[in-house]
Design a protein around this motif. Structure first.
Motif, short mmCIF file in Angstrom:
data_model
loop_
_atom_site.label_atom_id
_atom_site.label_comp_id
_atom_site.label_asym_id
_atom_site.label_seq_id
_atom_site.Cartn_x
_atom_site.Cartn_y
_atom_site.Cartn_z
N ILE A 127 0.86 -1.19 0.00
CA ILE A 127 0.00 0.00 0.00
C ILE A 127 0.89 1.24 0.00
N VAL A 128 0.65 2.11 -0.97
CA VAL A 128 1.41 3.35 -1.07
C VAL A 128 0.53 4.50 -0.61
N HIS A 129 1.06 5.36 0.24
CA HIS A 129 0.33 6.58 0.64
C HIS A 129 0.93 7.74 -0.15
N ASP A 165 12.92 12.80 8.04
CA ASP A 165 11.76 13.57 7.61
C ASP A 165 10.48 13.00 8.22
N PRO A 166 10.19 13.37 9.47
CA PRO A 166 9.06 12.74 10.16
C PRO A 166 7.69 13.16 9.65
N GLN A 167 7.62 14.23 8.84
CA GLN A 167 6.31 14.71 8.39
C GLN A 167 6.10 14.48 6.90
N ASN A 168 6.65 13.40 6.38
CA ASN A 168 6.50 13.11 4.97
C ASN A 168 5.37 12.10 4.76
N GLY A 169 4.41 12.46 3.91
CA GLY A 169 3.24 11.60 3.72
C GLY A 169 3.39 10.55 2.63
N PHE A 170 4.56 10.49 2.03
CA PHE A 170 4.82 9.50 0.97
C PHE A 170 5.43 8.27 1.62
N ARG A 171 4.71 7.17 1.64
CA ARG A 171 5.24 5.96 2.27
C ARG A 171 4.69 4.72 1.59
N ALA A 172 5.38 3.61 1.79
CA ALA A 172 4.89 2.32 1.28
C ALA A 172 4.90 1.34 2.43
N LEU A 173 3.83 0.56 2.53
CA LEU A 173 3.71 -0.42 3.61
C LEU A 173 3.39 -1.79 3.02
N SER A 174 4.02 -2.81 3.57
CA SER A 174 3.58 -4.16 3.18
C SER A 174 2.23 -4.38 3.83
N ALA A 175 1.46 -5.34 3.31
CA ALA A 175 0.13 -5.59 3.88
C ALA A 175 0.24 -5.94 5.36
N GLU A 202 9.70 -3.64 5.66
CA GLU A 202 8.24 -3.79 5.73
C GLU A 202 7.54 -2.45 5.50
N ALA A 203 8.28 -1.40 5.79
CA ALA A 203 7.73 -0.05 5.59
C ALA A 203 8.82 0.86 5.04
N VAL A 204 8.44 1.73 4.11
CA VAL A 204 9.41 2.68 3.54
C VAL A 204 8.83 4.08 3.68
N PHE A 205 9.61 4.98 4.25
CA PHE A 205 9.14 6.36 4.43
C PHE A 205 9.92 7.29 3.51
N GLY A 206 9.19 8.14 2.79
CA GLY A 206 9.83 9.10 1.92
C GLY A 206 10.54 10.17 2.72
N SER A 207 11.65 10.67 2.18
CA SER A 207 12.38 11.73 2.87
C SER A 207 12.80 12.81 1.89
N ARG A 208 12.61 14.06 2.33
CA ARG A 208 13.02 15.20 1.50
C ARG A 208 14.51 15.48 1.62
N PHE A 209 15.16 14.79 2.54
CA PHE A 209 16.55 15.13 2.85
C PHE A 209 17.55 14.08 2.38
#
Lengths: 220, 119
Positions: A80-82, A147-157, A107-114
């Protein structure tokens, strides 16, 4: 692997069609959660080919993401991609963000601007707002991310099922990171491009996030 | 002495209003008893203000009894505001669960989409 992208949208009629069309190229299904919009967001997203879930009243980005994520799990999503509806994120980054999950590295990937990508982050945000957010997340939530306030993320089910966030508004970003740490979910940060159309989250928004997280600790 | 009489008149006014509201069935019993106890305790505190002064001094506070009562009242007020916020937050979350489950049951129909395309 079935990749589903969840896009919370509130009054995003200007950008939603383009965002859905771009995102569709990289995922199997796009779910737009129309969060009580007063404009044509929902209908336009549907016409662009997204599955549209409608919140009859505005409940906030965190709530819309949860609605979309639960729905995605129910239709058999593996990843699931946010993604945001305002056109700030680049759909071309999706393969890069989901890659560690596909490879089984996270299991989870968080987008970062940095990380890596060059972004035109407003100076005040880069120098004050985001460093303070980073410090807060480290000290009070024990989460070390750039980047704790980044809304771009991917999660495994599996990760999406474990991350049962309850914050309806903007505090969900920090809550998701915190829950990921508590659940010992293996996560990574990946550099993403962000195009700034507006300033976005301000200091006042930061205080609201802290107050929401504080209140949330007293609720079951 | 005059201040005490004035304060007791204020308390008497609110007690009378409370009883009137209860007769008109505008309050639940829980609410009625809460405010009844509150105003009766206020009246007792006013009547025993000298004793409260002595008690407060014995406990080591530098302020007068009425000041300490004021501080306690303020602290209680903050506590009630906090409880109220928690309650609102809880209602907010229940509302979200309802809205979310309604949204998931019925995605936006494609027929609406056709209407747009036909425009």
């Amino acid at each position: 692997m079935k990749v589903v992208c969840v896009i919370p949208a509130w009054n995003e009629a200007k950008t939603i069609v383009n965002v859905v069309q771009e995102v569709k190229k990289y995922v199997d299904e796009v779910i737009v959660v129309d969060d009580g919009s007063e404009d044509e967001t929902g209908r336009l997203a549907r016409s662009a080919g997204a599955t549209v879930l409608v919140h009859t009243i505005n409940r906030g980005q965190g709530a819309a993401l949860r609605t979309g994520t639960e729905y995605a799990l129910n239709i058999g999503a593996d990843i699931i991609v946010h993604f945001d509806a305002d056109g700030q994120f680049a759909a071309q980054d999706i393969p890069k963000v989901i890659s560690p999950v596909i490879q089984g590295e996270a299991e989870a990937v968080f987008g970062s601007r940095f990380l890596g990508e060059r972004n035109n982050i407003p100076f005040l945000k880069k120098a004050i707002v985001l460093p303070l957010a980073r410090l807060f997340n480290l000290v009070f939530l024990g989460v070390r991310v750039r980047d704790p306030q980044n809304g771009f993320r991917a999660l495994s089910a599996q990760a999406a099922r474990q991350l049962n966030w309850r914050q309806d508004k903007m505090a969900h970003c920090s809550e998701i990171l915190w829950l990921a740490r508590l659940a010992k979910i293996n996560y990574q940060e990946v550099g993403v491009t962000v195009h700034y159309n507006n300033f976005g989250q301000r200091m006042s928004g930061g205080w609201k996030i802290i107050s929401d997280l504080f209140l949330g600790r007293f609720l079951k | 002495m005059l201040q005490k009489v004035l304060a007791l008149i204020v308390v008497a006014f609110f007690l009378a209003k409370l009883l009137w509201q209860q007769r008109k069935r505008r309050l639940s019993w829980t609410e009625f008893f809460f405010w009844l106890i509150f105003w009766l305790l206020s009246a007792v505190a006013i009547l025993m203000l000298d004793d409260i002064d002595k008690l407060v001094a014995r406990l080591g506070f530098s302020g007068s009894g009425i000041e300490v009562l004021l501080y306690i009242g303020f602290a209680l007020l903050l506590y009630f505001v906090f409880r109220l916020r928690l309650r609102l937050e809880k209602i907010d979350r229940q509302l979200t669960i309802l809205v979310s489950s309604m949204a998931q049951q019925k995605p936006l129909e494609s027929i609406q989409n056709n209407k747009i395309e036909n425009k």
